[in-house]
Design a protein around this motif. Structure first.
Motif, PDB file in Angstrom:
ATOM      1  N   UNK A  42       0.952  -1.198  -0.019  1.00 12.59           N
ATOM      2  CA  UNK A  42       0.098  -0.155  -0.269  1.00 12.59           C
ATOM      3  C   UNK A  42       0.982   1.413  -0.066  1.00 12.59           C
ATOM      4  N   UNK A  43       2.130   1.161   0.597  1.00 17.00           N
ATOM      5  CA  UNK A  43       2.990   2.521   0.875  1.00 17.00           C
ATOM      6  C   UNK A  43       4.306   2.324   0.233  1.00 17.00           C
ATOM      7  N   UNK A  44       4.218   1.169  -0.731  1.00 22.58           N
ATOM      8  CA  UNK A  44       5.733   0.920  -1.185  1.00 22.58           C
ATOM      9  C   UNK A  44       5.910   1.704  -2.288  1.00 22.58           C
ATOM     10  N   UNK A  45       7.331   1.980  -2.554  1.00 19.82           N
ATOM     11  CA  UNK A  45       7.836   2.922  -3.536  1.00 19.82           C
ATOM     12  C   UNK A  45       7.589   2.492  -4.929  1.00 19.82           C
ATOM     13  N   UNK A  46       7.653   3.167  -5.769  1.00 21.74           N
ATOM     14  CA  UNK A  46       7.548   2.812  -7.198  1.00 21.74           C
ATOM     15  C   UNK A  46       8.790   1.897  -7.609  1.00 21.74           C
ATOM     16  N   UNK A  47      10.038   2.155  -7.200  1.00 20.69           N
ATOM     17  CA  UNK A  47      11.061   1.412  -7.540  1.00 20.69           C
ATOM     18  C   UNK A  47      11.175   0.121  -7.277  1.00 20.69           C
ATOM     19  N   UNK A  48      10.714  -0.352  -5.856  1.00 20.05           N
ATOM     20  CA  UNK A  48      10.541  -1.348  -5.466  1.00 20.05           C
ATOM     21  C   UNK A  48       9.156  -2.260  -6.054  1.00 20.05           C
ATOM     22  N   UNK A  49       8.378  -1.613  -6.538  1.00 18.04           N
ATOM     23  CA  UNK A  49       7.298  -2.272  -7.110  1.00 18.04           C
ATOM     24  C   UNK A  49       7.688  -2.707  -8.523  1.00 18.04           C
ATOM     25  N   UNK A  50       8.499  -1.653  -9.188  1.00 20.13           N
ATOM     26  CA  UNK A  50       8.998  -2.256 -10.550  1.00 20.13           C
ATOM     27  C   UNK A  50       9.732  -3.302 -10.606  1.00 20.13           C
ATOM     28  N   UNK A  51      10.727  -3.427  -9.496  1.00 21.07           N
ATOM     29  CA  UNK A  51      11.688  -4.585  -9.451  1.00 21.07           C
ATOM     30  C   UNK A  51      10.742  -5.869  -9.427  1.00 21.07           C
ATOM     31  N   UNK A  52       9.994  -5.848  -8.462  1.00 23.38           N
ATOM     32  CA  UNK A  52       8.986  -7.094  -8.247  1.00 23.38           C
ATOM     33  C   UNK A  52       8.362  -7.531  -9.299  1.00 23.38           C
ATOM     34  N   UNK A  53       7.756  -6.458 -10.146  1.00 29.54           N
ATOM     35  CA  UNK A  53       7.082  -6.684 -11.346  1.00 29.54           C
ATOM     36  C   UNK A  53       8.148  -7.346 -12.417  1.00 29.54           C
ATOM     37  N   UNK A  54       9.169  -6.874 -12.599  1.00 28.77           N
ATOM     38  CA  UNK A  54       9.862  -7.407 -13.396  1.00 28.77           C
ATOM     39  C   UNK A  54      10.530  -8.886 -13.142  1.00 28.77           C
ATOM     40  N   UNK A  55      10.605  -9.005 -11.759  1.00 34.30           N
ATOM     41  CA  UNK A  55      11.078 -10.518 -11.573  1.00 34.30           C
ATOM     42  C   UNK A  55       9.973 -11.239 -11.682  1.00 34.30           C
ATOM     43  N   UNK A  56       8.578 -11.018 -11.607  1.00 33.42           N
ATOM     44  CA  UNK A  56       7.379 -11.836 -11.990  1.00 33.42           C
ATOM     45  C   UNK A  56       7.344 -12.033 -13.374  1.00 33.42           C
ATOM     46  N   UNK A  57       7.601 -10.962 -14.309  1.00 38.07           N
ATOM     47  CA  UNK A  57       7.754 -11.308 -15.744  1.00 38.07           C
ATOM     48  C   UNK A  57       8.512 -12.324 -16.301  1.00 38.07           C
ATOM     49  N   UNK A  58       9.973 -12.401 -15.322  1.00 36.63           N
ATOM     50  CA  UNK A  58      11.015 -13.453 -15.817  1.00 36.63           C
ATOM     51  C   UNK A  58      10.595 -14.848 -15.161  1.00 36.63           C
ATOM     52  N   UNK A  59       9.416 -14.864 -14.399  1.00 32.55           N
ATOM     53  CA  UNK A  59       9.375 -16.100 -13.689  1.00 32.55           C
ATOM     54  C   UNK A  59       8.642 -17.276 -14.769  1.00 32.55           C
ATOM     55  N   UNK A  60       9.157 -18.725 -14.430  1.00 31.32           N
ATOM     56  CA  UNK A  60       8.540 -19.476 -15.531  1.00 31.32           C
ATOM     57  C   UNK A  60       8.131 -20.816 -14.594  1.00 31.32           C
ATOM     58  N   UNK A  61       7.447 -21.759 -14.982  1.00 32.30           N
ATOM     59  CA  UNK A  61       7.185 -23.058 -14.151  1.00 32.30           C
ATOM     60  C   UNK A  61       8.352 -23.746 -14.239  1.00 32.30           C
ATOM     61  N   UNK A  62       9.129 -23.786 -15.152  1.00 30.06           N
ATOM     62  CA  UNK A  62      10.185 -24.560 -15.491  1.00 30.06           C
ATOM     63  C   UNK A  62      11.282 -24.379 -14.248  1.00 30.06           C
ATOM     64  N   UNK A  63      11.383 -23.180 -13.801  1.00 28.86           N
ATOM     65  CA  UNK A  63      12.391 -22.818 -12.979  1.00 28.86           C
ATOM     66  C   UNK A  63      11.943 -22.705 -11.244  1.00 28.86           C
ATOM     67  N   UNK A  64      10.884 -23.305 -11.118  1.00 30.44           N
ATOM     68  CA  UNK A  64      10.271 -22.842 -10.086  1.00 30.44           C
ATOM     69  C   UNK A  64      10.551 -24.254  -8.990  1.00 30.44           C
ATOM     70  N   UNK A  65      11.269 -25.252  -9.598  1.00 31.00           N
ATOM     71  CA  UNK A  65      11.560 -26.376  -8.609  1.00 31.00           C
ATOM     72  C   UNK A  65      10.244 -27.545  -8.838  1.00 31.00           C
ATOM     73  N   UNK A  66       9.426 -27.422  -9.839  1.00 27.79           N
ATOM     74  CA  UNK A  66       8.255 -28.415  -9.782  1.00 27.79           C
ATOM     75  C   UNK A  66       8.875 -29.598 -10.399  1.00 27.79           C
ATOM     76  N   UNK A  67       8.025 -30.635 -10.138  1.00 23.45           N
ATOM     77  CA  UNK A  67       8.348 -32.062 -10.679  1.00 23.45           C
ATOM     78  C   UNK A  67       7.734 -31.879 -12.078  1.00 23.45           C
ATOM     79  N   UNK A  68       8.448 -32.958 -13.008  1.00 24.90           N
ATOM     80  CA  UNK A  68       8.151 -33.010 -14.437  1.00 24.90           C
ATOM     81  C   UNK A  68       6.781 -33.011 -14.750  1.00 24.90           C
ATOM     82  N   UNK A  69       6.183 -34.107 -14.141  1.00 24.95           N
ATOM     83  CA  UNK A  69       4.829 -34.436 -14.184  1.00 24.95           C
ATOM     84  C   UNK A  69       3.930 -33.192 -14.204  1.00 24.95           C
TER      85      UNK A  69
END
Length: 653
Positions: free
Chosen positions: A206-233
């Protein structure tokens, strides 16, 4: 006539004129009429010959008082159309005083003598009592206040301020005012309790700075299911089975956290339509498969040397051994994971998604609710072990009390729509489910993970979870408590020129061009039925999906409503008439309404939480949508607050 004879006539004429003038001006006699005037003329009847020839009509000219008209000589000077004033209390009571006279006397004013009641514009003169003025009376001494009793104090206070003891009417008015004030205080306290119950808690963004929100959203855009440590099935089920390429915002934040701490309690809060169902199903099913692999490796030698004992026979003829393979973790009537949702429709929706994953992950998923016949639900949990049981609180309690289902092997408990589940309607039932799960985990000394998922975060839910689970991990998204970015919202206020039903028709006429699926929300089931009937009379394809409708009919209507529009719909008989679902808040909690393009709030919600849930039925998963609110006079305060937050793009509170 000579001078001697005219002198007595002159005196007689002068005396008669004086007498008649006095009788005309004064209002002191009760009968000012022709008889009184004749009596006065007889009193002035002298024995002189010349005086007897005088005529009464010649001596009394007619006069007008304020009316501007000329009367004839035989009309009265006083008007007789105004009746005499009545006495108070009848004969012998009140001494002939009128109510108005008594009131003036109490006020210390002069009273007029009783007589004919004339309006002020017709009165000739004002006469006052000729009584001599009395000396001003001395003020009575102040009474001594006795120490005993409150009645004496009240009487003394009344005498000191110069007031009388209130009469019966005064006491009734005082009691009514006290009751009205008490009702206002109770209403204010009720509003305060309602606000405190449904007030939204603050989040870390609610009171986060725009810089920190931009970093968080950039990390979310780069996220993939294959890199989360999930099982192959599990990854294969998400990408090939469901067709998901990348995780959503809440999935990118919740899945890695749940995998890193598989048995810590988690609170996951994200806006509607953000993919929360997969955010909790994926880590739970991934952990179940990991437990199977660990158990298979640990019990390999023991299973080879043991004798198989048949525990159950499945419906297709297969046998389940009590000592083979996964018998230590998979048992009859002992679900390994339990997902609790508030409605039957949500049970079917979550079960469908879980089964799509289980086809590749090889897990048994069962959905049970109260509308399913008892023998069917019993066979579901008794013929084979259940890996994931999806149910409502009432149905689960029935299975535990009547069908012998136990949570002794349960390692994961998920409570979806937690803001609704912790409400008064489900709070007691939810305690009956969570208490045994926690008790078994403590007695058997094995971990059990509790996950709570919600689209909003009320303060009451936060307090309950902090009390029962002190070490809970709170995961929220930056978009929580905000309306969706691609949602167009309109607020229409009702005035005296139209009605709510007519305004709803006007909104539908403008919406038929682009929208093929519309949800209209009402606050009560009766309002849903009335509105659905009204729209059908106007030749709209409207269905009522409130709880008053039969379960089978509601399920069919929801299935037809959830289908994507086809070419046949556009070329059919309902061209320009969208399919409309009229519902209460039962349809605003968790249901997948991806095809809904427009949401109409026929009855405005009572809280900001309900507003977020309702408008979240459209503009889901990045799509566009519209929400139109019809606002009555009693809803303007909350609607103005929400409208200002929407315009400023701030958090709803």
């Amino acid at each position: 006539m000579d001078q001697r004879s005219s002198f007595p006539a002159f005196i007689c004429l002068t005396m008669l004129r004086a007498t008649l003038s006095t009788a005309g001006r004064a209002c002191v006699r009760p009968l000012a009429n022709k008889i009184a005037l004749q009596r006065a003329s007889r009193q002035l009847d002298f024995h002189h010959g010349q005086c007897l020839c005088l005529q009464f009509s010649f001596l009394v000219p007619a006069r007008s008082y304020g009316t501007g008209s000329t009367r004839s000589s035989n009309q009265f000077t006083f008007s007789t159309k105004y009746p005499r004033q009545k006495k108070l209390g009848g004969i012998g009571k009140g001494k002939g005083k009128t109510a108005k006279t008594a009131k003036r006397k109490r006020a210390g004013k002069q009273t007029r003598i009783p007589g004919l009641a004339l309006p002020p514009r017709l009165r000739l003169a004002t006469f006052k009592h000729g009584q001599p003025k009395q000396a001003a009376a001395k003020k009575p001494p102040k009474p001594e206040v006795k120490s005993g009793g409150k009645i004496g104090e009240r009487q003394a206070t009344a005498v000191q301020v110069g007031r009388r003891t209130p009469g019966p009417r005064r006491r009734i008015e005082t009691a009514q005012s006290k009751r009205a004030q008490l009702a206002k205080e109770e209403e204010a306290a009720k509003v305060a309790r309602h606000t405190a119950k449904f007030a939204l808690a603050s989040t870390q963004y609610d009171t986060a700075r725009p810089e920190s929100l931009a970093v968080l959203k950039d990390r979310i855009r780069q996220s993939r299911f294959e890199t989360m440590g999930l099982r192959p099935e599990i990854v294969k089920a998400l990408t090939e089975g469901l067709g998901h390429v990348r995780p959503t915002e809440v999935q990118a934040l919740c899945i890695p956290q749940a995998l890193e701490n598989p048995y810590n309690p988690i609170l996951c809060a994200a806006e509607t339509g953000s993919g929360k169902t997969l955010a909790y199903l994926v880590p739970v099913m991934n952990q179940l498969k990991q437990e199977e692999e660990d158990s298979a490796l640990a019990d390999k030698s023991q299973r080879e040397s043991s004798v198989d004992i048949i525990e159950a026979i499945t419906a297709d003829g297969r046998t389940v051994s009590a000592t083979s393979g996964l018998s230590s973790i998979r048992k009859i009537r002992r679900p390994r994971a339990v997902v609790i949702v508030p409605s039957r429709e949500l049970v079917g929706q979550v079960t469908k998604i879980a089964k799509e994953i289980s086809h590749i992950a090889r897990l048994r998923v069962v959905g049970v609710h109260s509308a399913i016949p008892r023998h069917v639900s019993e066979s579901m949990v008794a013929t084979a072990p259940v890996d994931v049981l999806i149910t409502t609180p009432g149905a689960l309690i029935h299975l535990m009390e009547s069908e012998g289902v136990s949570l002794s092997q349960t390692r994961h408990v998920v409570v979806d729509e937690a803001d609704t589940m912790f409400d008064e309607g489900f709070g007691s039932e939810l305690k009956k489910v969570l208490a045994p799960a926690r008790a078994f985990a403590s007695e058997l000394k094995r971990p059990c993970q509790f996950v709570f998922v919600s689209a909003t975060l009320p303060r009451t839910v936060v307090r309950i979870l902090d009390r029962d689970f002190p070490n809970i991990t709170r995961i929220t998204t930056p978009s929580l408590h905000r309306t969706l970015p691609r949602l167009r919202q309109a607020f229409l206020r009702i005035d005296g020129s139209t009605t709510k039903q007519q305004m709803c028709l006007d909104v539908l006429k403008r919406a038929v061009v682009d929208d093929s699926r519309i949800i209209i929300f009402c606050n009560t089931r009766r309002s849903c039925g009335d509105l659905a009937d009204f729209l059908r009379r106007k030749e709209y394809d409207a269905v009522d999906i409130s709880s008053t409708v039969d379960v089978k009919e509601r399920t069919k209507a929801l299935a037809r409503f959830a289908q994507a529009p086809s070419k046949g719909d556009e070329e059919g008989d309902h061209v320009g008439k969208p399919m409309i679902a009229v519902a209460t808040d039962i349809a605003s909690r968790g249901l997948d309404t991806t095809n809904v393009g427009h949401v109409i709030l026929y009855d405005f919600p009572q809280t900001a939480i309900d507003y977020l849930h309702r408008v979240g039925r459209t503009a889901r998963n990045g799509a566009k949508g519209r929400a139109t609110s019809i606002i009555a006079k009693k809803d303007r305060k909350l609607a103005m607050m929400i409208e200002q937050a929407v315009k400023r793009k701030t958090v709803l509170t």
